[in-house]
Design an enzyme around this catalytic site. Structure first.
Site, short mmCIF file in Angstrom:
data_model
loop_
_atom_site.label_atom_id
_atom_site.label_comp_id
_atom_site.label_asym_id
_atom_site.label_seq_id
_atom_site.Cartn_x
_atom_site.Cartn_y
_atom_site.Cartn_z
N ASN A 228 0.80 -1.23 0.00
CA ASN A 228 0.00 0.00 0.00
C ASN A 228 0.83 1.28 0.00
OD1 ASN A 228 0.78 -0.64 2.66
ND2 ASN A 228 -0.98 0.44 3.55
N GLU A 328 4.46 -3.56 12.58
CA GLU A 328 3.44 -2.52 12.41
C GLU A 328 2.28 -3.20 11.70
OE1 GLU A 328 1.14 -0.16 10.46
OE2 GLU A 328 2.94 0.41 9.35
N CYS A 362 -3.13 1.69 6.86
CA CYS A 362 -3.35 1.06 8.16
C CYS A 362 -3.77 2.05 9.24
CB CYS A 362 -2.09 0.31 8.60
SG CYS A 362 -0.62 1.34 8.56
N GLU A 534 8.99 2.95 14.12
CA GLU A 534 9.69 3.31 12.90
C GLU A 534 9.64 4.82 12.74
OE1 GLU A 534 9.44 -0.40 9.91
OE2 GLU A 534 7.60 0.77 10.01
#
Length: 560
Positions: A228, A328, A362, A534
């Site tokens: 994505n 994640e 997300c 991150e």
């Protein structure tokens, strides 16, 4: 400056000149310039001369100038690479198998990649392990310089990165350009962070001893990226790994490998040594390759972005060697609009959060809670804005939202909408499919808590509006989920901003904004949305180990 080998350069002509066989089909790939000319949302199957094709395409503001020799219309055709990268060489898989990569807007093949297996994966790991022995000793200033040069080259080629995102992911031009810009910021950020992997000195309780803590690169890392954000996710993972001295094996998503390959080629040109960054691809052998990356003892860290289901499988596999992990995972983000919210701000923030990437993010809002006093006003304003969107090919003039990545994603979105309608929801706008994998951006009202949308991540352009009455009630409903990646709310009450931000059970909160992603912040979730961060200064910590060095004194120098 490194360059692609002759065999690699010829890959860019593959679509126009060869018959490609994969493990799934035997399709003759015609040049995109003669296969179809995209006009608005339709395809006219025509045969045009290259000159006529180029003239027609130039009428569309963002359409690349495709030719038989340059089938994706890149300014630098050598950035279109259809191989894997191991030890600085572009190679195929040992089995000779390949898989196809499609344009989501048309379903047409845009290229192929080698379908690699466990043997290929082990080879890439061995190369990365050997390169680590040298790369770990490079100076922070050297690594910073490489990343700075990568950022410079990246900015110079940002339009080609944008084109690749549109071709293989399907995003609209503006959406893809925003992602490409965001991705580049990670190289700039981690170029500076390479100089800031600070240790510390700790006062010692033992006479005559000094405690020094140093940070060292953890070793070979496996970087598992989603489709994505084909540019941003690899930049967010590769940037810190390069900054601290790690070597990597990147497993690309089968849907979007070409953007990663272009970025890694720019890294090679920036001076990344052979073997430091390796890229493998797979479709058919995905589970076996993933298991090898998680269980091979030479890999010391795995960074994965994807679904919670897959994240749990990988975590179980990594436990066999107790690898460090960054996960994640999936989200089910609540977005709350309180009665004192500024409605135009809330509408703009909801659009930014919910509909970016056609809802395939997300951190996008999945459950939108609106106070009963402003529910109708907010719903009307949101529906008006969403009704202005235009869906189609990302290259076409005026398109704001591209198609979904593949058919099963469109099926899931439609299932969620039909389930909500069956349970009493009302469609204000959208609520139906477009052409191919398109789904028309949708606003639903009167959505009930027993709908699929409440408990599952839709990952599509559907804004589901739930009504609430009190702050206590909506916080309880917002937190009633097993995941906790991001949450959003809109309010002009300063006390409420702090109160709600602290109460939401998510790793990140946006207050009066729908955009939270930045290179400078620690990105990550809690609960079943994973662990590790991150970006930010924490991003480099994930790729290092802290080592204590206790230094004693000669006995005659010790205090008496």
């Amino acid at each position: 400056m490194p360059s692609i080998a002759k065999s690699s350069i010829s890959q860019s002509r593959l679509i126009a000149t060869s018959v490609r066989r994969t493990h799934r089909s035997t399709t003759i790939a015609k040049p995109l310039s003669t296969l179809a000319l995209r006009t608005n949302l339709n395809f006219r199957h025509v045969t045009l001369s290259p000159l006529a094709t180029r003239q027609s395409i130039r009428k569309m503001s963002n359409w690349p100038k495709v030719t038989a020799e340059n089938p994706l219309g890149l300014d630098d055709p050598t950035l279109f690479i259809q191989k894997a990268l191991i030890n600085g060489q572009y190679v195929g898989g040992s089995s000779g198998e390949t898989f196809e990569v499609n344009d989501p807007a048309s379903g047409k093949i845009i290229g192929t990649c080698p379908d690699m297996n466990v043997e290929d994966t082990r080879h890439a790991i061995e190369v990365a392990e050997k390169a680590f022995a040298t790369y770990r000793k490079t100076l922070p200033a050297q690594r910073s310089q490489i990343l700075s040069e990568l950022f410079r080259l990246y900015q110079a080629n940002i339009k080609d990165i944008t084109r690749l995102i549109v071709w293989e992911n399907g995003k609209s031009w503006n959406d893809a350009l925003a992602e490409a810009t965001y991705a580049g910021s990670f190289f700039s950020w981690f170029a500076a962070e390479a100089l800031r992997t600070y240790g510390e000195v700790i006062p010692c309780s033992v006479p005559g001893t000094r405690n020094v803590v140093v940070k060292q690169p953890i070793g070979v890392v496996a970087l598992l990226c989603p489709w994505n954000f084909p540019a941003a996710m690899i930049a967010r993972k590769m940037g810190p790994a390069l900054a601290v001295g790690c070597t990597s094996v990147i497993k690309t998503p089968a849907e979007t490998p070409f953007t990663t390959l272009a970025i890694v080629e720019l890294a090679r040109r920036a001076g990344v040594p052979d073997g430091v960054v390796n890229v493998i691809h797979t479709d058919k052998h995905l589970q076996d390759v993933g298991k090898e990356l998680c269980t091979n003892p030479a890999v010391h860290k795995v960074s994965f972005t994807g679904s919670t289901r897959v994240g749990k499988i990988l975590a179980s596999q990594c436990s066999s060697t107790l690898k460090k992990m960054s996960l994640e995972l999936g989200g089910n983000a609540p977005l709350i609009v309180f009665e004192d919210a500024d409605i135009p701000t809330a509408v703009a923030g909801t659009v930014a959060s919910k509909f970016r990437g056609s809802g395939q993010t997300c951190v996008c809002a999945n459950r939108i809670y609106v106070h009963e006093k402003i529910y109708d006003e907010f719903a009307e304003a949101l529906a008006k804005k969403v009704g202005e969107f235009k869906v189609g090919s990302g290259f076409d003039e005026g398109v704001t939202h591209g198609p979904l990545i593949h058919q099963r994603q469109a099926d899931k979105v439609d299932e969620h909408v039909q389930d909500a309608v069956a349970k009493g929801a009302k469609v204000l706008v959208g609520g139906k499919r477009g052409k191919g994998t398109e789904y028309i951006p949708t606003v639903l009202t009167n959505v009930s808590d027993d709908c699929l949308i409440t408990n599952e991540e839709t990952f599509g352009p559907v804004a589901a509006l739930f009504k609430f009455s009190t702050e206590e009630e909506v916080i309880a409903r917002a937190n009633n989920t097993e995941v906790g990646l991001a949450g959003y709310f809109f309010s002009q009450d300063a006390d409420r901003i702090w109160r709600v931000a602290e109460a939401l059970e998510t790793g990140m909160v946006g207050a009066n904004t729908g955009m939270i992603s930045q290179a400078v912040i620690p990105f990550g979730g809690i609960k079943e949305s994973g662990y590790g961060k991150e970006g930010g200064r924490q991003g480099t910590d994930e790729y290092t180990v802290s080592k204590l060095v206790a230094i004693g004194s000669a006995l005659h120098n010790m205090p008496k």
